[in-house]
Enzyme design. Structure first.
Site, short mmCIF file in Angstrom:
data_model
loop_
_atom_site.label_atom_id
_atom_site.label_comp_id
_atom_site.label_asym_id
_atom_site.label_seq_id
_atom_site.Cartn_x
_atom_site.Cartn_y
_atom_site.Cartn_z
N MET A 181 1.01 -1.16 0.07
CA MET A 181 0.04 0.03 -0.06
C MET A 181 0.84 1.27 -0.05
O MET A 181 0.43 2.40 0.37
CB MET A 181 -1.09 -0.17 0.92
CG MET A 181 -2.03 -1.10 1.16
SD MET A 181 -3.46 -0.86 2.05
CE MET A 181 -2.85 -0.55 3.62
N TYR A 204 4.25 3.94 0.90
CA TYR A 204 5.05 4.49 2.13
C TYR A 204 5.85 3.40 2.36
O TYR A 204 5.93 2.82 3.66
CB TYR A 204 3.78 4.84 3.20
CG TYR A 204 4.26 5.83 3.94
CD1 TYR A 204 4.45 7.32 3.36
CD2 TYR A 204 4.97 5.81 5.32
CE1 TYR A 204 5.09 8.38 4.18
CE2 TYR A 204 5.48 6.89 6.16
CZ TYR A 204 5.63 8.21 5.45
OH TYR A 204 6.19 8.98 6.19
N GLU A 243 11.90 -0.42 5.15
CA GLU A 243 13.00 -1.63 4.97
C GLU A 243 12.24 -2.85 4.78
O GLU A 243 12.73 -4.03 4.35
CB GLU A 243 13.82 -1.60 5.99
CG GLU A 243 14.89 -0.45 5.73
CD GLU A 243 14.70 0.89 6.56
OE1 GLU A 243 13.49 1.19 6.65
OE2 GLU A 243 15.48 1.48 6.92
N GLY A 244 10.99 -3.12 5.27
CA GLY A 244 10.08 -4.25 5.53
C GLY A 244 9.71 -4.58 4.19
O GLY A 244 9.98 -5.80 3.64
N HIS A 245 9.29 -3.50 3.49
CA HIS A 245 8.94 -3.86 2.01
C HIS A 245 10.06 -3.93 1.19
O HIS A 245 10.21 -4.88 0.34
CB HIS A 245 8.28 -2.59 1.51
CG HIS A 245 7.06 -2.30 2.12
ND1 HIS A 245 6.74 -1.11 3.03
CD2 HIS A 245 5.71 -2.75 2.30
CE1 HIS A 245 5.52 -0.88 3.44
NE2 HIS A 245 4.92 -1.96 2.94
N GLY A 258 4.88 -10.30 3.82
CA GLY A 258 5.50 -10.10 5.07
C GLY A 258 4.66 -10.90 6.29
O GLY A 258 3.47 -10.96 6.43
N LYS A 281 4.83 -10.13 9.30
CA LYS A 281 4.33 -9.31 10.34
C LYS A 281 2.73 -9.35 10.27
O LYS A 281 2.02 -9.69 11.25
CB LYS A 281 4.61 -7.92 10.15
CG LYS A 281 4.23 -7.39 11.37
CD LYS A 281 4.87 -5.91 11.35
CE LYS A 281 4.31 -4.67 10.39
NZ LYS A 281 2.85 -4.33 10.47
N SER A 333 6.80 -0.63 10.31
CA SER A 333 5.29 -0.32 9.81
C SER A 333 5.15 0.96 9.19
O SER A 333 5.67 1.83 9.91
CB SER A 333 4.37 -0.65 11.04
OG SER A 333 2.97 -0.14 10.77
O1 PAF Z 1 -0.18 -5.64 3.42
C1 PAF Z 1 -0.62 -4.75 2.77
O2 PAF Z 1 -0.12 -3.77 2.48
C2 PAF Z 1 -1.90 -4.79 2.27
O3 PAF Z 1 -2.89 -5.45 2.70
C3 PAF Z 1 -1.94 -5.55 0.59
C4 PAF Z 1 -1.54 -7.22 0.88
C5 PAF Z 1 -1.00 -4.79 -0.24
C6 PAF Z 1 -3.23 -5.62 0.10
O4 PAF Z 1 -3.89 -4.11 0.10
#
Ligand code: PAF
Length: 285
Positions: free
Chosen positions: A30, A32, A35-37, A151, A153, A189
């Site tokens: 989503m 923003y 480092e997790g992403h 993740g 998390k 987060s």
């Molecule tokens: O984990 C997230 O950021 C959201 O729930 C996802 C999986 C991108 C779905 O909108």
């Protein structure tokens, strides 16, 4: 890196890659990004030829009164991070592109009907996982990835998506990636940005509870209720913390368990001020 805002542009890029025999990894986000992403993108880059990241704040997973409007966004920062980590395409659609009826509403949902999405976060967020499954299905249909990365998390989300993939016969491998933490232990987060300095300190109580639980299990505590009780007491001692839940569940079905054995998941959601944070640990075989 390709920036695609339309479904057609994503399909066109993926078609060309597949014609070359390349594998495709999807990292749904989503935005923003932190480092997790980045760790999800790194895992995707390491095991797929091409990587698509979606950057879309999905309205159907937020209930009225939740933080849809205020959810933090910074697309320029996201692009820089994705570029740096070797993402090949970022999909940044409008709400109307993803929900063609307009206004982020839809008549068609993907929903798991058993107890799984009603447990843990589902108790206070009853429509959340229906929205997640719906948007992730749409992304799977658009990108047709070989693998998708999520993740740990969001452990309940990961379990729900695995179940959806099994039930709907998606031929997609779901890869769960470890929680990435700040140096002091707080799980990364996008919502950490809501915390003021005092709350940021108080938020450490979540990772402290995780560490306490992990050490009790490592020392042989087999009574899940005892572990939950100790974690709960630790969190309750923090004046800024208000527990939504601390529970021990089966890591696949999300049903409550009282004996610790793999794959038990200890999961919590805790309000720090008005910010709801989650954290967890799993007992592995
Ligand atoms: O984990 C997230 O950021 C959201 O729930 C996802 C999986 C991108 C779905 O909108």
């Amino acid at each position: 890196m390709i920036i695609a805002t339309t479904i057609e542009d994503v399909r066109c890029a993926v078609r060309a890659w597949k014609q070359e025999g390349l594998t495709v990894g999807l990292v749904p986000t989503m935005g923003y990004l932190h480092e997790g992403h980045a760790s999800l993108v790194d895992a995707a880059v390491a095991s797929c030829d091409r990587v698509v990241t979606s950057d879309f704040v999905n309205p159907t997973q937020f209930a009225p009164g939740e933080d849809l409007e205020s959810y933090p966004r910074d697309f320029d920062h996201d692009c820089a991070l994705l570029e740096e980590h070797g993402c090949d395409l970022v999909f940044y659609p409008s709400v109307d592109e993803m929900y063609p009826d307009g206004g982020g509403t839809t008549d068609t949902y993907v929903e798991i009907l058993n107890n799984m999405p009603k447990q843990l976060c589902g108790k206070t967020r009853p429509i959340h996982f229906r929205g997640v499954c719906t948007v992730v299905s749409k992304l799977f249909n658009i990108v047709t990835p070989d693998k998708a990365f999520f993740g740990q998390k969001d452990a309940q989300q990961l379990a729900v998506i695995r179940k959806m993939v099994r039930d709907l016969l998606y031929g997609i491998e779901i890869v769960g990636c470890p929680i990435v933490r700040e140096a002091d232990g707080l799980a990364k987060s996008s919502r950490n940005t809501y915390l003021n300095p005092e709350e940021r300190k108080a938020a450490l109580v979540l990772s402290q509870a995780v560490r306490l639980g992990e050490s009790m299990v490592a020392e042989g505590e087999a009574n899940a209720d005892e572990v939950v009780r100790a974690m709960t007491e630790l969190i309750q001692a923090e004046p800024l913390a208000r527990i939504d839940y601390v529970e021990a569940v089966d890591g696949v079905t999300m049903e409550n368990v009282s004996v610790v054995k793999a794959p038990t998941l200890f999961a919590m959601a805790v309000y720090i001020g008005t910010t709801r944070l989650i954290d967890n640990f799993s007992v592995e075989a």
